[in-house]
Design a protein around this motif. Structure first.
Motif: not given
Lengths: 415, 291
Positions: A361-375
């Motif tokens: 699962p992934e999504y883009y954080r609203k404030c900076d459009h950074q993909a929130v994802q696993s490492v």
């Protein structure tokens, strides 16, 4: 004027009529042309096909083609097909800006995805910001999310150095020790990575013994290594990229450093490991956004790998390749969700996406459009076991979490 | 900063210097004898590494490569001298310079076509892996081996030039080709041979560098710049100068790395600037060779 000579009037009239006719004749053609532009969704893809990151860039293109093919086979956007326009940015910010502008002005692309290297993506971002075109960056950078570079048109599908280095540090510091030496490429990438490690290290009481900075394109690290050995660190963090990383690891191995310390790199590249061989990378631990081997556990990875293998002669995608896929795919799916390629509507749709296209699962954080994802935390194997591509063990997965990113406030956004 | 560390750093510098020396002597030999500024030297170095890679993939071993690679690439050097460089003798220094510059691009492109653009790994031969204690600290066995080979090549070259009659002819031919020709010696053949030896040594250096840093088509470009610094500092065309300057450059890089690592690359060129200001012809250079 009109009374002066009738001849000239009639000539002028003739000219006017003729030009009006020309416009009339041209207009259906122009309308057709506009319709043709409407018909395909154009994705501009500037990447460094030539130069030191050429191998990674070519894989990004291959993966992006998979995203385009999938979109088209699924019927596109109400029948509108997508098309990839690849340009060589030569790993040069100026070249990248020119190519991007050309893609926007001449080719009238709907979206820009691409670039590799922090300075190049910032150059592309400057152009897309100004032209109000959506840009999805597929190369790591902390700066692109900061308020001075960010715009609502900017998305960042890649990990950030803060996130990558942090994840690797959180894994390595408790396991291998607190005395850390850094060997760092002397440019933004290296500096950002070291900062990421040091910030993550605060929680563990990590002591930085030394941060040795080397110029880009160093071919002999031997003169830098004795000092590191003399300091007897528990962990040596090598924050460089591409060929610098391959040579540094190779020579550190030759100096017998792996016997007395653990070598850690923020990013272990699949392509780098293939090019440098098992000897240099053996036992080295690092982070990555993607490794094809997770397909045993992650269904979407299996589907993506299979599709990639089918299109590209049995090859598996690399980490940066996969970013090319995700970068293009998210924008196309955003357009599909919005039902249009209208920029503002697509931005809203992409912001709302919750997706699992290839790694969980992934999504883009609203404030900076950074993909929130696993490492993924990976270790290089001493020998490939299941075929030549089987080069890493996945040791751990850091699940997606906004708390591992720099906060919106730290980036200068009002949340 | 302990004594051991400084001693080890010094030794590291000398080992690094040995690699510079090995690469620069071929360049210096060719310039000293033929007055050809060989910009293709880096390409021969790179081709040496690729020929080694190719022979290994056919099942050859590293020791065989040490003999075969210089011979094969040296033969290519003979062909290059005979058909490309020879027609340009007597037209000044810039013609062969431009020709070899272009040739290096052609060679790199051919290698890219044959082997692809991305690099290949080159494992250190098993018996030479690991590090040994040299008294002040651990040092890679393979680098010690490279120092040994460089010394052997130098000794062999010195004996050949100073102790054989062919060597005498080469030296005489370098000083005054016309007189040597009048004496009934085929100077063209001597020059052909010298170019072959020079390219062969470059190829050997490339092969020896491969286990240190892997193999890519562009590997000759960086070292070529550094090698020119070595030959300029040592004096263009002087083999003894190349040896002293090569070791000196290695030590300067190494010592700079200890105190200001980010300056390591610049230090080479700073050294050259200083030497050129004080002694424009280099340590052992003869004035006027370039004119």
């Amino acid at each position: 004027m009109a009374k002066k000579t009738t001849g000239s009037i009639s000539r002028r009239r003739l000219l006017t009529t003729a030009s009006a006719g020309a416009v009339l004749a041209a207009s259906p053609f122009r309308i057709n042309l506009l319709q043709a532009q409407e018909a395909t969704i154009k994705v501009g893809f500037p990447v460094p096909l030539t130069g030191p990151y050429g191998t990674e860039a070519q894989d990004q293109v291959r993966a992006a083609e998979v995203a385009i093919a999938e979109f088209n086979e699924a019927g596109g956007l109400n029948g509108r097909k997508a098309e990839l326009l690849v340009r060589d940015d030569k790993l040069n910010p100026g070249e990248a800006a020119t190519r991007t502008l050309e893609l926007i002005e001449k080719e009238k692309v709907n979206f820009i995805v691409g670039s590799l290297s922090a300075s190049v993506q910032l150059a592309v971002n400057n152009v897309t910001k100004e032209r109000k075109i959506i840009y999805n960056s597929i190369s790591q950078s902390d700066e692109i999310n900061e308020v001075k570079d960010f715009s609502k048109y900017t998305f960042h599908e890649a990990l950030t150095p803060h996130l990558t280095a942090g994840a690797v540090g959180r894994y390595a510091f408790p396991k291998f020790g607190k005395k850390v030496a850094f060997l760092t490429a002397d440019y933004a990438y290296g500096h950002e990575m070291v900062r990421g490690f040091q910030e993550a290290g605060k929680a563990f009481g990590v002591e930085s013994l030394v941060d040795i900075r080397h110029p880009l394109g160093t071919t002999d690290f031997s003169a830098l290594l004795p000092r590191i050995q003399a300091l007897k660190p528990d962990i040596l963090v090598i924050s460089n990229f591409g060929r610098d990383q391959q040579i540094a690891l190779k020579q550190a191995t030759d100096f017998g450093m792996k016997k007395s310390m653990k070598i850690v790199a923020p990013i272990l590249l699949y392509t780098g490991r293939i090019a440098a061989g098992a000897q240099a990378f053996e036992g080295v631990i690092g982070g990555t956004s993607y490794y094809w081997g997770i397909e045993d556990k992650v269904a979407s990875a299996k589907a993506f790998n299979d599709r990639f293998r089918k299109m590209h002669g049995g090859k598996v995608p690399s980490d940066y390749g996969a970013l090319g896929y995700a970068g293009v795919k998210t924008l196309l799916m955003g357009a599909k969700a919005a039902g249009t390629t209208d920029t503002d509507k697509v931005i809203e749709a992409v912001e709302a996406l919750k997706y699992d296209y290839y790694k969980g699962p992934e999504y883009y954080r609203k404030c900076d459009h950074q993909a929130v994802q696993s490492v993924l935390i990976i270790e290089s194997k001493s020998k490939p076991e299941k075929g030549d591509a089987d080069v890493f063990n996945v040791l751990a997965t850091e699940e997606p979490s906004e708390k591992n990113l720099r906060t919106c406030e730290a980036l200068g956004h009002k949340s | 900063m302990s004594f051991d560390l400084i001693a080890l750093q010094l030794f590291t510098g000398l080992a690094l210097g040995a690699i510079y020396v090995l690469f620069a002597i071929g360049l210096s030999l060719i310039f000293g004898m033929l007055t050809v500024v060989n910009f293709a030297h880096g390409a021969f170095y790179m081709v040496g590494a690729y020929v080694g890679l190719f022979l290994l993939s056919l099942g050859g071993n590293f020791w065989l490569c040490l003999i075969a690679v210089p011979l094969i690439v040296g033969t290519v050097g003979l062909v290059v001298e005979r058909f490309l460089i020879r027609p340009l003798y007597g037209r000044g220094i810039d013609y062969p310079l431009l020709l070899t510059f272009g040739l290096s691009y052609v060679m790199v492109e051919l290698i890219r076509i044959a082997f692809g653009k991305s690099g290949y790994p080159f494992d250190t031969p098993e018996i030479l892996q690991g590090a040994v204690n040299i008294g002040v600290g651990y040092f890679p066995l393979y680098r010690l081996f490279v120092i040994g080979i460089a010394a052997a090549v130098l000794l062999g070259l010195w004996l050949f030039l100073e102790r054989t009659s062919f060597g005498l002819i080469i030296r005489a031919g370098a000083r005054d080709p016309q007189i040597v020709r009048v004496l009934g010696v085929n100077v063209s053949r001597v020059w052909l041979f010298v170019f072959g030896i020079g390219s062969g040594i470059a190829a050997l250096a490339g092969l020896l560098a491969a286990p240190l840093q892997g193999v890519i088509p562009e590997m000759g470009a960086t070292i070529l710049a550094e090698a020119f610094v070595v030959t300029v500092v040592g004096g263009m065309g002087s083999i003894g100068g190349a040896v002293i300057a090569g070791l000196l450059v290695g030590v300067v890089v190494s010592m700079t790395s200890l105190f200001a690592p980010e300056m390591a690359k610049v230090s080479i060129f700073a050294l050259m600037a200083v030497v050129l200001l004080v002694r424009p012809q280099g340590f052992f250079g003869r004035a006027g060779l370039m004119s």
